[in-house]
Design a protein around this motif. Structure first.
Motif, PDB file in Angstrom:
ATOM      1  N   GLN A 176      93.005 -37.809 144.136  1.00  0.00           N
ATOM      2  CA  GLN A 176      93.991 -38.971 144.431  1.00  0.00           C
ATOM      3  C   GLN A 176      92.705 -40.155 144.794  1.00  0.00           C
ATOM      4  N   LEU A 177      91.924 -39.946 145.619  1.00  0.00           N
ATOM      5  CA  LEU A 177      90.857 -40.889 146.159  1.00  0.00           C
ATOM      6  C   LEU A 177      89.987 -41.524 145.191  1.00  0.00           C
ATOM      7  N   LEU A 178      89.619 -40.505 144.320  1.00  0.00           N
ATOM      8  CA  LEU A 178      88.632 -40.851 143.123  1.00  0.00           C
ATOM      9  C   LEU A 178      89.698 -42.041 141.844  1.00  0.00           C
ATOM     10  N   GLN A 179      90.828 -41.701 142.013  1.00  0.00           N
ATOM     11  CA  GLN A 179      91.410 -42.523 141.306  1.00  0.00           C
ATOM     12  C   GLN A 179      91.749 -43.944 141.734  1.00  0.00           C
ATOM     13  N   LEU A 180      91.829 -44.025 143.191  1.00  0.00           N
ATOM     14  CA  LEU A 180      91.647 -45.201 144.036  1.00  0.00           C
ATOM     15  C   LEU A 180      90.686 -45.904 143.668  1.00  0.00           C
ATOM     16  N   PHE A 181      89.569 -45.362 143.987  1.00  0.00           N
ATOM     17  CA  PHE A 181      88.225 -45.785 143.814  1.00  0.00           C
ATOM     18  C   PHE A 181      87.943 -46.620 142.305  1.00  0.00           C
ATOM     19  N   SER A 182      88.452 -45.807 141.546  1.00  0.00           N
ATOM     20  CA  SER A 182      88.117 -46.300 140.135  1.00  0.00           C
ATOM     21  C   SER A 182      89.081 -47.728 139.917  1.00  0.00           C
ATOM     22  N   THR A 183      90.065 -47.854 140.864  1.00  0.00           N
ATOM     23  CA  THR A 183      90.775 -49.028 140.682  1.00  0.00           C
ATOM     24  C   THR A 183      90.041 -50.289 141.424  1.00  0.00           C
ATOM     25  N   VAL A 184      89.780 -49.578 142.700  1.00  0.00           N
ATOM     26  CA  VAL A 184      88.856 -50.723 143.597  1.00  0.00           C
ATOM     27  C   VAL A 184      87.603 -51.350 142.865  1.00  0.00           C
ATOM     28  N   LEU A 185      87.078 -50.411 142.270  1.00  0.00           N
ATOM     29  CA  LEU A 185      85.643 -50.958 141.892  1.00  0.00           C
ATOM     30  C   LEU A 185      85.884 -51.878 140.809  1.00  0.00           C
ATOM     31  N   GLN A 186      87.289 -52.275 140.233  1.00  0.00           N
ATOM     32  CA  GLN A 186      87.357 -53.345 139.364  1.00  0.00           C
ATOM     33  C   GLN A 186      87.960 -54.663 139.880  1.00  0.00           C
ATOM     34  N   ASP A 187      87.960 -54.339 141.322  1.00  0.00           N
ATOM     35  CA  ASP A 187      88.288 -55.697 142.231  1.00  0.00           C
ATOM     36  C   ASP A 187      87.150 -56.466 142.583  1.00  0.00           C
ATOM     37  N   HIS A 188      86.551 -57.029 141.547  1.00  0.00           N
ATOM     38  CA  HIS A 188      85.134 -57.795 141.802  1.00  0.00           C
ATOM     39  C   HIS A 188      85.205 -59.039 142.697  1.00  0.00           C
ATOM     40  N   ASN A 189      86.285 -59.590 143.004  1.00  0.00           N
ATOM     41  CA  ASN A 189      86.331 -60.748 143.725  1.00  0.00           C
ATOM     42  C   ASN A 189      86.398 -60.338 145.311  1.00  0.00           C
ATOM     43  N   ASN A 190      86.385 -58.812 145.601  1.00  0.00           N
ATOM     44  CA  ASN A 190      86.594 -58.544 146.922  1.00  0.00           C
ATOM     45  C   ASN A 190      85.434 -57.845 147.252  1.00  0.00           C
ATOM     46  N   PRO A 191      84.080 -58.251 147.493  1.00  0.00           N
ATOM     47  CA  PRO A 191      82.935 -57.648 147.742  1.00  0.00           C
ATOM     48  C   PRO A 191      83.110 -56.836 148.995  1.00  0.00           C
ATOM     49  N   THR A 192      83.653 -57.019 149.870  1.00  0.00           N
ATOM     50  CA  THR A 192      83.878 -56.186 151.087  1.00  0.00           C
ATOM     51  C   THR A 192      84.639 -54.877 150.779  1.00  0.00           C
ATOM     52  N   ALA A 193      85.593 -54.882 149.846  1.00  0.00           N
ATOM     53  CA  ALA A 193      86.220 -53.927 149.522  1.00  0.00           C
ATOM     54  C   ALA A 193      85.290 -52.803 148.659  1.00  0.00           C
ATOM     55  N   LEU A 194      84.558 -53.494 147.758  1.00  0.00           N
ATOM     56  CA  LEU A 194      83.590 -52.865 146.756  1.00  0.00           C
ATOM     57  C   LEU A 194      82.530 -51.838 147.870  1.00  0.00           C
ATOM     58  N   TYR A 195      82.205 -52.716 149.113  1.00  0.00           N
ATOM     59  CA  TYR A 195      81.174 -52.237 149.723  1.00  0.00           C
ATOM     60  C   TYR A 195      81.817 -50.827 150.508  1.00  0.00           C
ATOM     61  N   TYR A 196      82.869 -51.021 150.999  1.00  0.00           N
ATOM     62  CA  TYR A 196      83.387 -49.595 151.763  1.00  0.00           C
ATOM     63  C   TYR A 196      83.924 -48.680 150.697  1.00  0.00           C
ATOM     64  N   CYS A 197      84.278 -49.257 149.519  1.00  0.00           N
ATOM     65  CA  CYS A 197      84.748 -47.990 148.639  1.00  0.00           C
ATOM     66  C   CYS A 197      83.433 -47.278 147.991  1.00  0.00           C
ATOM     67  N   ILE A 198      82.240 -47.980 147.824  1.00  0.00           N
ATOM     68  CA  ILE A 198      81.017 -47.306 147.476  1.00  0.00           C
ATOM     69  C   ILE A 198      80.533 -46.278 148.484  1.00  0.00           C
ATOM     70  N   LEU A 199      80.813 -46.867 149.836  1.00  0.00           N
ATOM     71  CA  LEU A 199      80.191 -45.977 150.968  1.00  0.00           C
ATOM     72  C   LEU A 199      80.896 -44.735 151.169  1.00  0.00           C
ATOM     73  N   THR A 200      82.245 -44.791 151.070  1.00  0.00           N
ATOM     74  CA  THR A 200      83.179 -43.821 151.053  1.00  0.00           C
ATOM     75  C   THR A 200      82.868 -42.729 149.863  1.00  0.00           C
ATOM     76  N   LEU A 201      82.588 -43.301 148.689  1.00  0.00           N
ATOM     77  CA  LEU A 201      82.144 -42.432 147.573  1.00  0.00           C
ATOM     78  C   LEU A 201      80.928 -41.657 147.812  1.00  0.00           C
ATOM     79  N   THR A 202      79.926 -42.330 148.592  1.00  0.00           N
ATOM     80  CA  THR A 202      78.855 -41.742 149.050  1.00  0.00           C
ATOM     81  C   THR A 202      79.062 -40.666 149.997  1.00  0.00           C
ATOM     82  N   ALA A 203      80.078 -40.726 151.063  1.00  0.00           N
ATOM     83  CA  ALA A 203      80.495 -39.989 151.804  1.00  0.00           C
ATOM     84  C   ALA A 203      80.920 -38.501 151.421  1.00  0.00           C
ATOM     85  N   ILE A 204      81.711 -38.642 150.333  1.00  0.00           N
ATOM     86  CA  ILE A 204      82.216 -37.308 149.818  1.00  0.00           C
ATOM     87  C   ILE A 204      81.682 -36.726 148.654  1.00  0.00           C
ATOM     88  N   THR A 205      80.648 -37.415 148.107  1.00  0.00           N
ATOM     89  CA  THR A 205      79.845 -36.843 146.927  1.00  0.00           C
ATOM     90  C   THR A 205      79.443 -35.193 147.388  1.00  0.00           C
TER      91      THR A 205
END
Length: 1108
Positions: A176-205
């Motif tokens: 479910q989280l990976l689906q969320l990340f997939s959506t958030v990563l398209q949110d190019h006008n919200n860099p802070t959201a991108l930043y936290y999304c990528i950090l969380t992806l790093t944490a679960i890898t």
């Protein structure tokens, strides 16, 4: 209580020590009240706007910034309380805290307070797993999917903190989280959201399983695009977010394999973009280096080598901004050029270095050399410098390729660069020469007569004030001299005059330090030749080592290093009288000065002294081992980086109930919170402390072996502490720990041999039962190739020393044989683990990959010599095809040489074990064709090893292969007439001797022996004198007439062997006895033979005969 607490927290922000002290005392008191939790919750949530504050004076008088501090302080205090005392908080308070923290989080407008609240949630998640806190999951779900961009940002921040804190309990939600990340990563006008999304992806890898793999793979393209947007918004955040690639590569490299080309292109774009920050560009370039290390074959397969080189060469050769210099070219007084290199140049060099270590040199050089040559010919000095730096970093990984195919031309290039008009080019040339000298031995030393005068001339022309450049010149000179051996002799007077003059006359401590270091390098080459210069050198070193001022520290460290070299090289007789004083000097230094570098060098000194004069160490072993074991246990120099970017001290949580309130307040005020791995963003360890641990392991191992029974009281405690280091994060410490474990086994074996009690034997077997399984497992599972090489080398030395004791455990032979087989089949983790995505039938491989297999192959003859041949035969049958496959003509010279050399050593081992003759006989049909083909090889080393192998086959199989003797003799006879390489001729003589000793009747002695004697004395392979003169002594007993007929050449040859330090005592004795026989029974012939010798040889002969 809420009102009182707000007042206290407000007072803590006052710029008045008396007020703060009073508030601190009140706070400690308040923390003893069970109502502290609800009160902190109220302050944390209520201090948000003046209208709801519980007391009027705060709203009227307290500025907004202080109110913010009060809320944040309350959140931090709650976090401390929850972290340490969750179980003591009442269930009602826990539930209300869970509700309040989420409600406050969503209402809070200030980012810093939100950040503290998200950290409080992260700590709570460790105690209240997500399934016991459904409101958290609900909030995360709503906020991260909200249509309001700010809500999405803070939702993703909260998600990031709780996930980093405790990733595993969220596993059921990963898809479910990976689906969320997939959506958030398209949110190019919200860099802070991108930043936290990528950090969380790093944490679960690291925790993802196979079911998430496909989802992860599909996210990668969006991830790359998102990072591009993040770079535009915030380069620092982007640099941190790029860690996701390293995490993906390290944890689950198969996720990125389909996207390697896209990741490489993206990283090259970032690394090449001069408008971006250095740290971001370096991060991108280091991602590429890491990828090459893990997946070099995929990089080659996808034809990415050329694009990478085309992109990094401009980075490597870039000139600094006008009017500036690169950090490595600046002339500073420290001269420590290595510590301040240009980070981008370094990152580009690391990529080339990694390619050299992990790619087949043929493929790399084909693409790389045109670029390098174009830069070397350039008018631009920075292009010439970059090309020389490129050649320098190739030397380690592609040493064989450079040594055998292009040494003369690259040396010429480098030597010419030393007369370049531009100093940056000359500096790079000196670095390259130093690298060549270190890695291209022994061939590079053959250019001694050209290079030594060049370097000495260069050094004498330098301005000593330019310390940085002088340092580089010393680096080149040291590395070149160190391996010269006796060839250094003609240069010794000039060298030592230069160095002693620097020690006595210069005021500059850095120049003194360079001279002291150079004396160590000279000693490594000159050994006893340095004795005449020893007294003045020692006087200088003692003077430096008894100084107490801080600025002398670096010079003292270097003096200890050089003293250690002198202990090992100058000769026992010269050094022993100083041994006890050296140990006292070392102990005095570490007693008075707390410096890891200095301690490290004392360990090396004790270790060196133990090899010369172990008795001097014995009285001090308690003091010495105590310091070293403390160094291994110590966490000094290890810093935990916490989320709030403050350095917290790691404290033990041992406070009792009476003062727990006070303890929490102290922790809060000092920021000394206890932490654990999930709060820690990473660890950094100061290099000096890593080096100290590494050297402590090395020294403990060597001292244990050298001091033998005296070390017994310390063996168990030392072993336990070193064994703990086998999982240390830094690879050099792991490698040193495994080396020391091997030394402890050898030390215990030596003790048992000298005193063969049952207790000593049991102690050895117990040690072997712990150490060998640990070695085998490490070879299979360790990621770092260098560590695996070290373990294989150590395991070989343990087998060589302890022989059959290693195999008392019945399963051991199979375990070790199988792990050698796995390395030869490239099935271990550090070789890529046989991962299915890269079937590897290619014969071309990186030199270090081949070297790893050589270390494994060297174990096979050792196994063969340690157990009865019939026990080893089934395993040998498995291993031989893997060795023989490397003898094909299409393989590299190194592989062919290794293959026939290993076969020869296996046969040599079979000569002396029970059942060896039968096994050698059964193998002869498979091995003969390989060895005979090797004798015809174009490379002298391959021919040499093949000749050795044929001789050993004849010796091991004896009568069983007598029908092959005529063919072998014909091959040898043919070679003797054509061969020009001296070592090969030496080995031909030895092989003929082995045939004669194995089956004297099958060899036509009248033809063979005169031809053999005509090639004596041996010129290069002095070890084979043993074989040759044992054979001649045997022939003298069997066929004296034949030997007497050849007395003159035999006596002439003997005169070169007797008194030769390179020949072992046993051989010298055999030979002296033979000469004595000649003198007694054939005196006229003997005298005639002696008379024809030059005076010096006559004297050697008569001295040896009278001594025997």
């Amino acid at each position: 209580m809420t009102e009182e607490l707000e007042q206290i927290l407000s007072q803590l922000t006052q710029p008045d020590n008396a007020v703060i002290q009073q508030a601190t005392a009140q706070l400690k008191q308040a923390f003893k009240d069970p109502a502290i939790i609800p009160a902190l919750c109220a302050v944390m949530s209520g201090s948000q706007n003046p209208q709801v504050l519980s007391c009027v004076w705060v709203s009227a008088l307290v500025p907004v910034s202080v109110r913010l501090c009060i809320r944040q302080s309350a959140a931090v205090m709650l976090r401390l309380r929850v972290k340490k005392h969750w179980k003591k908080i009442s269930p009602n308070d826990r539930e209300s805290l869970k509700a309040v923290v989420l409600q406050t989080f969503m209402q809070e407008a200030e980012h810093t307070v939100q950040h503290s609240l998200s950290q409080l949630c992260a700590v709570m998640v460790k105690h209240e797993t997500p399934d016991r806190w459904p409101a958290l999951l609900q909030l995360l779900n709503q906020s991260t999917k909200s249509s309001n961009p700010h809500d999405r940002q803070i939702g993703l921040m909260l998600l990031n903190k709780v996930m980093e804190s405790n990733p595993e309990p969220f596993k059921p939600h990963y898809c479910q989280l990976l689906q969320l990340f997939s959506t958030v990563l398209q949110d190019h006008n919200n860099p802070t959201a991108l930043y936290y999304c990528i950090l969380t992806l790093t944490a679960i890898t690291a925790y993802t399983g196979t079911e998430e793999m496909n989802q992860m793979r599909s996210i990668i393209p969006s991830l790359i695009v998102a990072l591009k947007y993040l770079i535009k918004a915030d380069q620092n955040q982007a640099s941190e977010a790029m860690e996701v690639f390293n995490e993906l590569m390290e944890s689950e490299v198969s996720i990125i394999v389909p996207h390697i080309a896209d990741i490489v292109r993206f990283c090259l774009e970032v690394g090449s973009d001069t408008a971006l920050s250095d740290s971001l560009r370096v991060k991108a370039l280091s991602c590429i280096a890491f990828l090459i290390k893990l997946k070099s074959k995929a990089v080659l397969k996808q034809k990415l080598l050329n694009p990478i080189l085309q992109a990094i060469f401009p980075v490597l050769v870039a000139a600094p901004p006008p009017g500036e210099q690169d950090p490595e070219d600046e002339e500073d007084d420290s001269g420590d050029g290595s510590d301040n290199d240009n980070p981008k140049h370094c990152a580009a060099q690391v990529i080339i270095d990694t390619m050299a270590l992990h790619m087949p040199p043929e493929k790399l050089f084909q693409q790389l050399m045109p670029l390098t040559q174009a830069c070397l010919a350039s008018e631009n000095p920075y292009q010439r410098k970059g090309a020389l730096m490129c050649l320098a970093v190739l030397a380690e990984g592609c040493a064989d390729h450079i040594r055998t195919k292009m040494l003369s031309s690259v040396l010429q290039t480098v030597c010419q660069s030393l007369s370049d008009s531009n100093q940056v080019v000359r500096s790079a040339g000196l670095f390259a020469l130093g690298q060549f000298s270190e890695h291209l031995q022994p061939e590079v030393s053959k250019y001694c007569t050209e290079i030594m005068p060049l370097l000495l001339g260069y050094l004498s022309s330098l301005n000593q004030a330019k310390v940085g450049h002088v340092t580089k010149a010393f680096y080149a000179l040291e590395n070149f001299m160190e391996n010269l051996g006796a060839d250094i002799e003609p240069y010794l007077p000039t060298l030592m005059e230069t160095m002693l003059s620097a020690l006595n006359n210069t005021e500059n401590l850095k120049i003194k330090e360079l001279a002291v270091s150079a004396i160590g390098a000279i000693a490594n080459a000159a050994k006893e030749l340095l004795v005449p210069y020893f007294p003045p050198v020692i006087e200088s070193l003692k003077g430096f080592l008894t100084a107490t001022t801080e600025e002398m520290r670096s010079l003292q460290t270097q003096s200890l290093d050089t003293l250690s070299v002198l202990a090992r090289t100058i000769g026992k007789d010269v050094f022993s009288p100083l041994a006890a004083e050296c140990v006292r000097l070392g102990l005095n230094l570490t007693d008075t000065i707390d410096d890891p570098d200095l301690r490290r060098c004392t360990y090396s000194l004790y270790s060196a002294v133990s090899t010369v004069s172990p008795d001097c160490l014995t009285p001090h072993l308690t003091a010495i081992t105590t310091v070293m074991l403390l160094a291994l246990k110590s966490n000094e120099g290890i810093t935990a980086h916490l989320e709030e970017d403050k350095t917290f001290v790691l404290l033990d949580d041992d406070d009792d109930d009476d003062n727990e309130g006070e303890k929490d307040v102290d922790d809060f005020l000092e920021d000394d919170t206890e932490t654990d791995v999930h709060d820690v963003a990473g660890f950094s360890v100061e290099n000096a402390y890593i080096d100290e641990k590494e050297d402590a392991c090395d020294a403990l191992g060597e001292i244990a072996f050298s001091t033998g029974v005296a070390f017994q009281p310390f063996l168990e405690s030392s072993f336990q502490q070193v064994y703990e280091m086998r999982d240390f994060p830094h690879e050099d410490v792991r490698r040193a720990a495994f080396g020391a474990m091997g030394q402890f086994c050898r030390a215990q074996h030596q003790v048992w041999k000298e005193n063969p009690t049952e207790a000593n034997h049991q102690a050895l077997l117990k040690l072997l039962d712990v150490v060998l399984p640990c070695f085998v497992e490490t070879v299979r599972k360790e990621h770092e190739r260098q560590v695996v090489m070290g373990v294989l080398e150590t395991m070989n030395s343990v087998i060589k020393s302890c022989k059959e004791e290693v195999f008392k455990n019945p399963s051991r032979l199979k375990e070790i044989s199988y792990v050698i087989r796995d390395v030869l089949k490239k099935k271990t983790v550090c070789q890529g683990g046989g991962g299915g995505d890269e079937a590897d039938d290619e014969e071309q491989q990186a030199e270090y990959d081949a070297m790893l297999q050589e270390f494994a192959g060297e174990g096979i003859p050792l196994l063969a010599s340690s157990v009865p041949a019939d026990n080893f035969a089934p395993f040998l049958n498995d291993l031989l095809p893997l060795i023989m496959s490397k003898a094909k003509s299409s393989c590299t010279v190194a592989d062919r040489s290794f293959s026939v050399g290993t076969i020869g050593e296996i046969l040599h081992a079979l000569v002396s074990v029970s059942g060896g003759r039968g096994v050698a006989g059964r193998l002869s049909n498979r091995l003969l064709p390989v060895l005979v083909a090797g004798v015809r090889d174009s490379d002298p080393e391959v021919r040499n090893n093949s000749v050795f192998g044929l001789g050993c086959l004849a010796q091991a199989a004896g009568p069983i292969i007598v029908s092959d003797f005529p063919m072998m003799l014909s091959v040898f006879s043919n070679m003797l007439t054509k061969e020009s390489d001296l070592r090969v001729i030496d080995n031909l003589c030895a092989a003929l001797c082995r045939m004669i000793m194995s089956n004297v009747d099958a060899v036509p002695l009248e033809q063979v022996v005169p031809a053999l004697v005509a090639r004596l004395p041996l010129k290069e392979d002095m070890e084979e004198n043993k074989t040759v003169f044992s054979c001649l002594a045997m022939l003298y007993t069997n066929s004296p007439a034949l030997i007497v007929k050849l007395m003159k050449p035999i006596v002439a040859a003997s005169s070169h062997v007797l008194g030769n330090k390179s020949v072992d005592t046993e051989t010298q004795n055999t030979l002296a006895m033979l000469m004595k026989e000649f003198a007694q029974h054939h005196s006229a012939d003997f005298q005639a033979a002696v008379t024809s010798l030059p005076g010096e040889q006559k004297a050697k002969l008569s001295a040896a005969i009278s001594a025997s």
